[in-house]
Scaffold this motif. Structure first.
Motif, PDB file in Angstrom:
ATOM      1  N   MET A 171       0.853  -1.168   0.098  1.00  0.00           N
ATOM      2  CA  MET A 171      -0.029   0.060   0.096  1.00  0.00           C
ATOM      3  C   MET A 171       0.745   1.014   0.092  1.00  0.00           C
ATOM      4  SD  MET A 171      -1.453   2.686   2.181  1.00  0.00           S
ATOM      5  CE  MET A 171      -1.115   2.076   3.623  1.00  0.00           C
ATOM      6  N   ILE A 172       1.877   1.242   0.864  1.00  0.00           N
ATOM      7  CA  ILE A 172       2.660   2.663   0.796  1.00  0.00           C
ATOM      8  C   ILE A 172       3.333   2.742  -0.174  1.00  0.00           C
ATOM      9  CG2 ILE A 172       5.143   3.141   1.888  1.00  0.00           C
ATOM     10  CD1 ILE A 172       4.188   2.056   4.580  1.00  0.00           C
ATOM     11  N   VAL A 173       3.674   1.919  -1.217  1.00  0.00           N
ATOM     12  CA  VAL A 173       4.584   1.798  -2.320  1.00  0.00           C
ATOM     13  C   VAL A 173       3.667   2.521  -3.346  1.00  0.00           C
ATOM     14  CG1 VAL A 173       5.876   0.938  -4.235  1.00  0.00           C
ATOM     15  CG2 VAL A 173       6.475   0.389  -2.103  1.00  0.00           C
TER      16      VAL A 173
ATOM     17  N   HIS B 272       3.201  15.231   3.152  1.00  0.00           N
ATOM     18  CA  HIS B 272       4.178  14.320   3.774  1.00  0.00           C
ATOM     19  C   HIS B 272       4.209  12.943   3.168  1.00  0.00           C
ATOM     20  CE1 HIS B 272       1.312  13.830   6.742  1.00  0.00           C
ATOM     21  NE2 HIS B 272       1.776  12.934   6.894  1.00  0.00           N
ATOM     22  N   ALA B 273       5.029  12.198   2.960  1.00  0.00           N
ATOM     23  CA  ALA B 273       5.169  10.624   2.578  1.00  0.00           C
ATOM     24  C   ALA B 273       4.758   9.761   3.817  1.00  0.00           C
ATOM     25  CB  ALA B 273       6.569  10.229   2.203  1.00  0.00           C
ATOM     26  N   TYR B 274       4.435   8.697   3.393  1.00  0.00           N
ATOM     27  CA  TYR B 274       4.046   7.667   4.240  1.00  0.00           C
ATOM     28  C   TYR B 274       5.341   7.037   5.114  1.00  0.00           C
ATOM     29  CZ  TYR B 274      -0.676   6.867   2.684  1.00  0.00           C
ATOM     30  OH  TYR B 274      -1.988   7.104   2.113  1.00  0.00           O
ATOM     31  N   CYS B 275       5.107   6.799   6.220  1.00  0.00           N
ATOM     32  CA  CYS B 275       6.206   6.208   7.173  1.00  0.00           C
ATOM     33  C   CYS B 275       5.584   5.223   8.115  1.00  0.00           C
ATOM     34  CB  CYS B 275       7.005   7.156   7.858  1.00  0.00           C
ATOM     35  SG  CYS B 275       6.128   8.473   8.994  1.00  0.00           S
ATOM     36  N   ALA B 276       6.321   4.285   8.424  1.00  0.00           N
ATOM     37  CA  ALA B 276       5.801   3.159   9.232  1.00  0.00           C
ATOM     38  C   ALA B 276       7.120   2.625  10.079  1.00  0.00           C
ATOM     39  CB  ALA B 276       5.137   2.104   8.379  1.00  0.00           C
TER      40      ALA B 276
ATOM     41  N   THR C 154      12.208   6.679  -6.344  1.00  0.00           N
ATOM     42  CA  THR C 154      12.351   5.591  -5.517  1.00  0.00           C
ATOM     43  C   THR C 154      10.845   5.422  -4.415  1.00  0.00           C
ATOM     44  OG1 THR C 154      14.465   6.362  -5.007  1.00  0.00           O
ATOM     45  CG2 THR C 154      13.459   4.972  -3.077  1.00  0.00           C
ATOM     46  N   GLY C 155      10.497   4.283  -4.429  1.00  0.00           N
ATOM     47  CA  GLY C 155       9.264   3.884  -3.656  1.00  0.00           C
ATOM     48  C   GLY C 155       8.998   4.040  -2.268  1.00  0.00           C
ATOM     49  N   LEU C 156      10.295   3.411  -1.890  1.00  0.00           N
ATOM     50  CA  LEU C 156      10.568   3.146  -0.434  1.00  0.00           C
ATOM     51  C   LEU C 156      11.906   2.804   0.052  1.00  0.00           C
ATOM     52  CD1 LEU C 156       8.950   2.347   2.332  1.00  0.00           C
ATOM     53  CD2 LEU C 156       9.222  -0.311   1.501  1.00  0.00           C
ATOM     54  N   ILE C 157      12.330   3.588   1.090  1.00  0.00           N
ATOM     55  CA  ILE C 157      13.572   3.213   1.881  1.00  0.00           C
ATOM     56  C   ILE C 157      13.223   2.799   3.102  1.00  0.00           C
ATOM     57  CG2 ILE C 157      15.387   4.497   2.800  1.00  0.00           C
ATOM     58  CD1 ILE C 157      15.404   6.544   0.964  1.00  0.00           C
ATOM     59  N   VAL C 158      14.053   1.392   3.376  1.00  0.00           N
ATOM     60  CA  VAL C 158      14.035   0.717   4.503  1.00  0.00           C
ATOM     61  C   VAL C 158      15.424   0.792   5.517  1.00  0.00           C
ATOM     62  CG1 VAL C 158      13.348  -1.556   5.672  1.00  0.00           C
ATOM     63  CG2 VAL C 158      12.044  -0.955   3.557  1.00  0.00           C
ATOM     64  N   LEU C 159      15.076   1.032   6.747  1.00  0.00           N
ATOM     65  CA  LEU C 159      16.180   1.352   7.461  1.00  0.00           C
ATOM     66  C   LEU C 159      15.998   0.367   8.585  1.00  0.00           C
ATOM     67  CD1 LEU C 159      18.852   2.871   8.094  1.00  0.00           C
ATOM     68  CD2 LEU C 159      17.423   4.364   9.596  1.00  0.00           C
TER      69      LEU C 159
ATOM     70  N   VAL D 269      13.311   2.721  -8.919  1.00  0.00           N
ATOM     71  CA  VAL D 269      13.850   1.917  -7.865  1.00  0.00           C
ATOM     72  C   VAL D 269      12.963   1.694  -6.975  1.00  0.00           C
ATOM     73  CG1 VAL D 269      15.160   1.651  -5.678  1.00  0.00           C
ATOM     74  CG2 VAL D 269      16.331   2.763  -8.048  1.00  0.00           C
ATOM     75  N   VAL D 270      12.129   0.365  -6.862  1.00  0.00           N
ATOM     76  CA  VAL D 270      10.836   0.420  -5.969  1.00  0.00           C
ATOM     77  C   VAL D 270      11.151   0.422  -4.567  1.00  0.00           C
ATOM     78  CG1 VAL D 270       9.002  -1.098  -5.729  1.00  0.00           C
ATOM     79  CG2 VAL D 270       9.993  -1.007  -8.036  1.00  0.00           C
ATOM     80  N   TRP D 271      12.305  -0.165  -4.116  1.00  0.00           N
ATOM     81  CA  TRP D 271      12.527  -0.215  -2.832  1.00  0.00           C
ATOM     82  C   TRP D 271      14.060  -0.521  -2.614  1.00  0.00           C
ATOM     83  CZ3 TRP D 271      14.636  -4.818  -0.599  1.00  0.00           C
ATOM     84  CH2 TRP D 271      14.493  -5.946  -1.345  1.00  0.00           C
TER      85      TRP D 271
END
Length: 284
Positions: free
Chosen positions: A108-110, A149-153, A246-251, A188-190
């Motif tokens: 959903m976020i992407v 703002h963008a989604y974050c989780a 870029t669709g999502l950055i995961v840390l 770059v999707v993720w």
């Protein structure tokens, strides 16, 4: 055209290189645009249609499952044989409802992020039509509405509870890079990194740029001068993330970031800025 030639053209302002980058990423898939049933806001957007259909829960749970080989006859094999095949269990993944929830959140976020993203074809006809309507006496917004703002989780739990396994399982359902020959872009999707042990913002940005370079075959990190400031690194990452949609950055391994808090390092402020100003979704 070689990668070196491409970079030279980019430095000299070669428009051809910017519009038609060389496909350098071995993990990139060629875009295929899904034409099936999608929500209205997802249609006519190549960044979303290239992600495929919206999968039902049973299909997602089946895809998240990682079974291991098993044979009843193995129970009668030697002790050494049985000790070795026990190692298979480390690769076993039995999806739980939490895995499904995380997978749905990622999907959903992407997709929702890309609702506000459009691949420019250079014509700018939509803006021109809106402007013309205003000039003809009908007041309409020239530019479309965008989220502030963008989604974050955040995914939190005890160490060893399976947070990383569940998140990586969800990410595997989406390609890392999609090459759009029609538009001359690599989407770059993720992108996922572990927070470095130093918890330094500069080290984190370097790691992100290096990950982009590994994915795309680029030299974004090396393009920065030896004496580049932290602001230079941040601006470079912002530019790269936006250029490649870029669709999502995961840390991951966020516990390392606690050191940044103790040192007043602006790591957290940077990622807040990334979601609020640059508009890139982040999951920690």
């Amino acid at each position: 055209m070689s990668a070196t030639t491409l970079r030279k053209k980019e430095r000299t302002g070669g428009t051809l290189a910017r519009q038609a980058p060389v496909r350098q990423c071995e993990q990139a898939v060629e875009a295929q645009y899904y034409q099936g049933d999608l929500p209205q806001e997802y249609t006519d957007n190549p960044l979303i249609s290239a992600l495929g259909p919206l999968w039902d829960s049973k299909s997602i749970m089946r895809a998240l499952s990682v079974p291991v080989a098993y044979s009843e006859a193995e129970r009668s094999r030697s002790e050494e044989f049985r000790l070795n095949i026990i190692g298979r269990l480390s690769r076993l993944v039995v999806p739980l409802p939490a895995h499904l929830e995380i997978a749905n959140i990622v999907q959903m976020i992407v997709r929702q992020h890309y609702v506000d993203q459009r691949v420019s074809d250079g014509s700018a006809q939509e803006f021109f039509k809106r402007y013309k309507c205003a000039q003809d006496g009908k007041l309409v917004p020239i530019y479309p509405h965008k989220r502030s703002h963008a989604y974050c989780a955040g995914i939190f739990g005890l160490s060893g509870s399976g947070k990383t396994t569940a998140l990586e399982a969800a990410l595997r359902l989406l390609p890392k890079v999609i090459h759009h020959s029609r538009y001359g872009i690599n989407q770059v999707v993720w992108i996922k990194i572990d927070c470095p042990p130093s918890a330094s913002l500069k080290d984190t940005i370097k790691l992100l740029l290096l990950t982009y370079d590994d994915l795309l075959g680029t030299d974004y990190l090396r393009e920065l001068a030896t004496r580049a400031t932290l602001a230079d690194y941040a601006n470079k990452l912002h530019s790269v993330a936006q250029r490649h949609y870029t669709g999502l950055i995961v840390l991951d391994e966020l516990q390392n970031a606690l050191h940044a808090v103790a040192r007043n390092d602006p790591l957290f402020e940077f990622f807040v800025n990334l979601t609020n100003v640059v508009g890139i979704p982040v999951i920690v």
